[in-house]
Design an enzyme around this catalytic site. Structure first.
Site, PDB file in Angstrom:
ATOM      1  N   ASP A 178       0.816  -1.207   0.000  1.00 29.82           N
ATOM      2  CA  ASP A 178       0.000   0.000   0.000  1.00 29.82           C
ATOM      3  C   ASP A 178       0.853   1.261   0.000  1.00 29.82           C
ATOM      4  O   ASP A 178       1.778   1.397   0.808  1.00 29.82           O
ATOM      5  CB  ASP A 178      -0.914  -0.001   1.240  1.00 29.82           C
ATOM      6  N   GLU A 215       1.843  -0.053  -4.932  1.00 33.27           N
ATOM      7  CA  GLU A 215       0.983   1.083  -5.271  1.00 33.27           C
ATOM      8  C   GLU A 215       1.806   2.348  -5.039  1.00 33.27           C
ATOM      9  O   GLU A 215       2.356   2.548  -3.957  1.00 33.27           O
ATOM     10  CB  GLU A 215      -0.267   1.131  -4.392  1.00 33.27           C
TER      11      GLU A 215
END
Length: 280
Positions: A178, A215
């Site tokens: 993330d 990401e």
């Protein structure tokens, strides 16, 4: 009744996926899956009941949104606090292992979304046990993780051990990291490079190919460049620019992730190449 703690021995899991060797990202359709809302049960066991459907529509791997233990019953999972423990409302560690084993049996890979840029604001006691966080930088969600300050070597080891735990003990095929742009790290060898190397070592040792997908909103090719060329050696990055283009163009939202997007020409650029050439 909920228990406060549980001792788990992963060697006691009964696996049947000895012939499984991982996924090929170049031809894999990944389905992002939120365990709590995917089935009526909202559990790992509930997901198992629908795997044949996913295979039938062409899915090659499921990407479980974060499952680390956290307070409360509902949420997206991005405020986990006990990183080595599966969220008990989703089911037991054994039930998670069974889900992964069943996925491999029907030909599905399993990727896990992990959050290493912060921990949740409630129930996070990690900072009381060592210098896991730093006040030198801030994230939008809480204290930044100490990846390059004093005593950060052991902090980095903690998160790498966590990654290897999910991959090895639960036979996962990869991780989705993330918001790596919120991993503040000025060290000579980036944390992401160290993590990637550890995962590669596990893959080579086990014969089970693992992937690490980032990401990031930085459009930085060094994330996937090999370490010997100054990169971090990650397997892939999300193509976020396409999503941001569509979202900003359709909704008009222009703050946060979307502040650089919103023009129709950018959507064309996103379709033609991984990254958008920003137009002003």
């Amino acid at each position: 009744m909920d228990s406060f703690s549980e001792v788990v021995d992963p060697s006691q899991f009964h696996w049947s996926d000895a012939g499984w060797t991982g996924i090929d990202l170049s031809s894999c359709v990944i389905y992002e899956l939120h365990v709590g809302t995917f089935s009526a049960e909202g559990t790992f066991a509930g997901v198992v009941h629908h795997l044949d459907h996913l295979v039938g529509v062409g899915v090659g791997a499921v990407e479980l949104m974060p499952i680390a233990e956290r307070p409360g019953r509902r949420g997206w999972g991005y405020d986990g606090v006990d990183l080595f423990a599966p969220f008990h409302h989703y089911g037991s560690p054994t039930e998670l292992a069974f889900l992964v084993d069943r996925c491999h049996e029907v030909g599905l890979g399993v990727i896990l979304d992990v959050v290493y840029n912060h921990l949740g604001p409630h129930g996070n006691y990690l900072g009381q046990f060592g210098p896991y966080f730093t006040d030198r930088v801030k994230t939008p969600w809480g204290q930044a993780v100490n990846l390059d300050g004093p005593d950060s070597d052991e902090v980095r080891a903690f998160f790498i051990d966590n990654a290897l735990c999910w991959l090895e003990d639960f036979h996962l095929d990869g991780l989705r990291l993330d918001a790596v742009h919120a991993l503040f790290d000025t060290s000579a060898r980036p944390f992401l490079a160290e993590l990637s190397a550890a995962v590669d070592h596990l893959s080579n040792r086990s014969g089970h190919r693992r992937v690490v997908i980032a990401e990031s909103d930085l459009n930085d090719p060094r994330l996937v460049d090999p370490e010997d060329r100054g990169g971090c050696g990650l397997t892939a990055t999300w193509s976020d620019d396409f999503h941001h283009c569509v979202h900003a163009y359709l909704t008009g939202e222009s703050f946060g992730y979307y502040q650089d997007f919103g023009q129709a020409e950018q959507l064309l650029s996103a379709l033609e190449s991984p990254y958008v050439c920003l137009l002003y």
